[in-house]
Write an enzyme that holds these catalytic residues in place. Structure first.
Site, PDB file in Angstrom:
ATOM      1  CB  THR A 123      -0.815  -0.210   1.184  1.00 33.78           C
ATOM      2  OG1 THR A 123      -1.617  -1.220   1.138  1.00 33.78           O
ATOM      3  CG2 THR A 123      -1.652   1.342   1.338  1.00 33.78           C
ATOM      4  CG  PHE A 156      -9.126  -4.641  -1.833  1.00 30.81           C
ATOM      5  CD1 PHE A 156      -9.180  -3.330  -1.398  1.00 30.81           C
ATOM      6  CD2 PHE A 156      -8.927  -5.044  -3.178  1.00 30.81           C
ATOM      7  CE1 PHE A 156      -9.068  -2.371  -2.443  1.00 30.81           C
ATOM      8  CE2 PHE A 156      -8.655  -3.880  -4.004  1.00 30.81           C
ATOM      9  CZ  PHE A 156      -8.849  -2.550  -3.588  1.00 30.81           C
ATOM     10  CB  CYS A 274      -5.387  -2.158   6.770  1.00 32.37           C
ATOM     11  SG  CYS A 274      -3.986  -3.277   6.000  1.00 32.37           S
ATOM     12  CE  LYS A 277       0.415  -0.030   6.730  1.00 29.55           C
ATOM     13  NZ  LYS A 277       0.623   0.451   5.380  1.00 29.55           N
ATOM     14  NE  ARG A 341       0.520  -5.970  12.640  1.00 28.85           N
ATOM     15  CZ  ARG A 341       0.765  -6.311  11.187  1.00 28.85           C
ATOM     16  NH1 ARG A 341       1.670  -5.268  10.710  1.00 28.85           N
ATOM     17  NH2 ARG A 341       0.331  -7.195  10.418  1.00 28.85           N
TER      18      ARG A 341
HETATM   19  C1  UDX Z   1      -8.646  -4.220   6.322  1.00 26.99           C
HETATM   20  C2  UDX Z   1      -9.673  -4.407   5.021  1.00 26.99           C
HETATM   21  O1  UDX Z   1     -10.979  -4.943   5.484  1.00 26.99           O
HETATM   22  C3  UDX Z   1      -9.062  -4.845   3.955  1.00 26.99           C
HETATM   23  O2  UDX Z   1      -9.821  -4.800   2.700  1.00 26.99           O
HETATM   24  C4  UDX Z   1      -7.578  -4.220   3.682  1.00 26.99           C
HETATM   25  O3  UDX Z   1      -7.150  -4.530   2.385  1.00 26.99           O
HETATM   26  C5  UDX Z   1      -6.859  -4.442   5.092  1.00 26.99           C
HETATM   27  O4  UDX Z   1      -7.418  -3.750   5.973  1.00 26.99           O
HETATM   28  P1  UDX Z   1      -8.355  -5.945   8.218  1.00 26.99           P
HETATM   29  O5  UDX Z   1      -7.406  -4.825   8.920  1.00 26.99           O
HETATM   30  O6  UDX Z   1      -7.772  -7.365   8.306  1.00 26.99           O
HETATM   31  O7  UDX Z   1      -8.694  -5.782   6.949  1.00 26.99           O
HETATM   32  O8  UDX Z   1      -9.710  -6.097   9.007  1.00 26.99           O
HETATM   33  P2  UDX Z   1     -11.041  -5.479   8.991  1.00 26.99           P
HETATM   34  O9  UDX Z   1     -11.999  -6.922   9.238  1.00 26.99           O
HETATM   35  O10 UDX Z   1     -11.625  -4.817   7.778  1.00 26.99           O
HETATM   36  O11 UDX Z   1     -10.947  -4.750  10.340  1.00 26.99           O
HETATM   37  C6  UDX Z   1     -10.470  -3.529  10.652  1.00 26.99           C
HETATM   38  C7  UDX Z   1     -10.822  -2.895  11.933  1.00 26.99           C
HETATM   39  O12 UDX Z   1     -12.176  -2.548  11.927  1.00 26.99           O
HETATM   40  C8  UDX Z   1     -10.808  -4.015  13.221  1.00 26.99           C
HETATM   41  O13 UDX Z   1     -10.418  -3.324  14.354  1.00 26.99           O
HETATM   42  C9  UDX Z   1     -12.193  -4.439  13.470  1.00 26.99           C
HETATM   43  O14 UDX Z   1     -12.428  -4.776  14.766  1.00 26.99           O
HETATM   44  C10 UDX Z   1     -12.830  -3.216  12.908  1.00 26.99           C
HETATM   45  N1  UDX Z   1     -14.124  -3.720  12.468  1.00 26.99           N
HETATM   46  C11 UDX Z   1     -14.295  -4.539  11.543  1.00 26.99           C
HETATM   47  C12 UDX Z   1     -15.468  -3.231  13.244  1.00 26.99           C
HETATM   48  O15 UDX Z   1     -15.145  -2.533  14.002  1.00 26.99           O
HETATM   49  N2  UDX Z   1     -16.476  -3.655  12.489  1.00 26.99           N
HETATM   50  C13 UDX Z   1     -16.506  -4.394  11.538  1.00 26.99           C
HETATM   51  O16 UDX Z   1     -17.861  -4.596  11.242  1.00 26.99           O
HETATM   52  C14 UDX Z   1     -15.336  -4.973  10.907  1.00 26.99           C
END
Ligand code: UDX
Length: 440
Positions: A123, A156, A274, A277, A341
């Site tokens: 990214t 993604f 992600c 950051k 993280r």
């Molecule tokens: C994210 C993006 O979803 C993904 O498309 C990207 O390329 C990488 O970053 P990730 O960080 O693995 O993926 O997790 P994600 O499931 O999206 O959750 C991110 C944060 O949002 C977490 O802290 C999670 O607890 C929070 N979250 C997620 C919520 O609070 N509610 C949700 O419904 C989903």
């Protein structure tokens, strides 16, 4: 297709093994020899459901191998995917690993003409592939710019279901600067019949940031409404959001909620590698271009305050004794990962400590990582704990096993559920339930 993937973090390793599984000949490269030998032995260096099985299959059929990155090894492939880390700093993103990868790419291109295309998967802010990566490659190669392709292909993948996400993409963004890269990227992803979005590399770079920015925005906007509900009193923010997502525009035909709706639930704030950051990087990038980046700033401000806001609202009317025992359940930033993280568990633990509680912590996978970073005094529990030993239970990360544990074991505890993951009707009568907007 022969593909080299540089960087064996979540993105590089998942992409590498999944590309090998669909029939490509892949070499994953990393500068850490211990990671290479772990992977060569068939053990994954990251926790990701399904990874061990895919790894074993591809090692057995010879579609994947692992190596230290050298120009010679890279030059044996047709396409190089750069999937190294791009950590955020106060001055923007740190591109040193991307630059080192570009030097290697340039040298590898000079060795022979087999290597055709360099694709950035890390990214990076808009313009990085075109300006930085291409420039460093050209500074390190004897090849002319027209003789190789430059592309950008953002990922993604969600941690915890990254393999499933890779195998079932909603879309694939094909960022390219020339026909060589476009053709190679389309060939690499020929197996998938989802929508392929063909754009220039700058657009591909911004799509990635915009995607995470919007998801993070939904979470922070929901939390702002949840906090407002809590301050007004007598309003359940979950009911408020239920009223919002009942709007047909948030639903598929037939009333089924799409995945995006889960980002519209109140909680302790987002974490992970992600969202925090990427929103910081986008904000800094825009500020440097003279834009105020007001929404990006607010997304972050709300998120940073959310652990404190949620604890102070929930515990405001409680008179807890000093050294009362509290158990924090769930430390990873979300279930099904060992990744801590930017986990809200850090902020929540810090706030609970301010209340004078003696805190024990447990997570099925993330305990060790959490203990190496936590700054307040907590007691780690290495096995599934017994709830009866504690007065206060805090469910930060809703691993599936925790709800059942609480329903069956909690009798007279105070339960703080900042994600509103529990069904209150399943709790014993003596339990005092606290959640955002619920203080009794
Ligand atoms: C994210 C993006 O979803 C993904 O498309 C990207 O390329 C990488 O970053 P990730 O960080 O693995 O993926 O997790 P994600 O499931 O999206 O959750 C991110 C944060 O949002 C977490 O802290 C999670 O607890 C929070 N979250 C997620 C919520 O609070 N509610 C949700 O419904 C989903």
């Amino acid at each position: 297709m022969r593909i080299a993937v540089l960087g064996t973090g979540y993105v590089g390793l998942v992409s590498g093994v999944c590309l090998a599984e669909i029939g490509h000949n892949v070499t994953c490269l990393d500068i850490r020899p211990e990671i290479i030998s772990t992977l060569q032995s068939g053990t994954s260096s990251i926790y990701e459901p399904g990874m061990d099985e895919v790894l074993k299959t591809c090692l057995a059929n010879g579609n994947i191998r692992f190596s230290l990155p050298t120009p010679e090894v890279i030059s044996e492939h047709e396409l190089l995917l750069i999937a190294v880390g791009t950590p955020s700093t106060s001055e923007g993103i740190d591109l040193s690993q991307v630059e080192r990868a570009s030097v290697l790419a340039g040298k590898a291109l000079s060795l022979n003409a087999t290597l055709r295309t360099i694709v950035v998967k890390s990214t990076v802010v808009p313009g990085t592939t075109l300006d930085v990566v291409t420039r460093v490659i050209l500074e390190n190669t004897s090849r002319s710019r027209e003789s190789f392709g430059i592309g950008m292909n953002p990922e993604f993948l969600r941690e915890g279901c990254a393999i499933e996400d890779f195998n079932n993409p909603d879309r694939i963004v094909i960022g390219f600067e020339d026909e060589i890269a476009r053709t190679d990227l389309l060939e690499m992803y020929n197996y998938f019949d989802c929508e392929k979005i063909e754009v220039n590399t700058k657009t591909a770079e911004l799509i990635k940031y915009a995607n995470n920015y919007f998801l993070a925005l939904l979470i922070s906007a929901t939390n702002e409404i949840a906090n407002l509900s809590a301050v007004i009193g007598g309003i359940d923010p979950v009911a408020v959001m239920k009223g919002v997502v009942a709007d047909g525009r948030w639903r598929n035909k037939g009333g089924v909620s799409p995945g995006i709706v889960s980002y519209l639930l109140p909680g302790p704030g987002f974490g992970g590698s992600c969202f925090p950051k990427d929103v910081v990087a986008l904000k800094e990038f825009g500020l440097n271009l003279g834009l105020p980046m007001l929404i990006a700033s607010s997304i972050l401000t709300i998120n940073e305050a959310q652990p404190e806001v949620s604890v102070s609202h929930a515990f405001q009317h409680l008179d807890l004794k000093h050294h009362e025992k509290a158990l924090v359940l769930g430390l990873a930033f979300k279930p099904d990962t060992d990744d801590v993280r930017e986990s809200p568990a850090f902020g929540i633990t810090k706030e609970l400590k301010k209340l004078g509680l003696d805190i024990s912590v447990y997570d099925p996978l993330g305990l060790e990582n959490f203990m190496s970073e936590v700054e307040v005094e907590v007691t780690p529990i290495n096995h599934s704990p017994s709830i009866s030993d504690f007065r206060v239970i805090v469910l930060v990360t809703p691993w599936q096993e925790f709800s059942e544990m609480i329903y069956t074991q909690a009798t007279n505890q105070i339960i703080f559920d900042p994600r509103r993951a529990l069904d209150r009707l399943k709790l014993a009568d003596g339990v005092q339930y606290l959640g955002i907007g619920v203080t009794s």
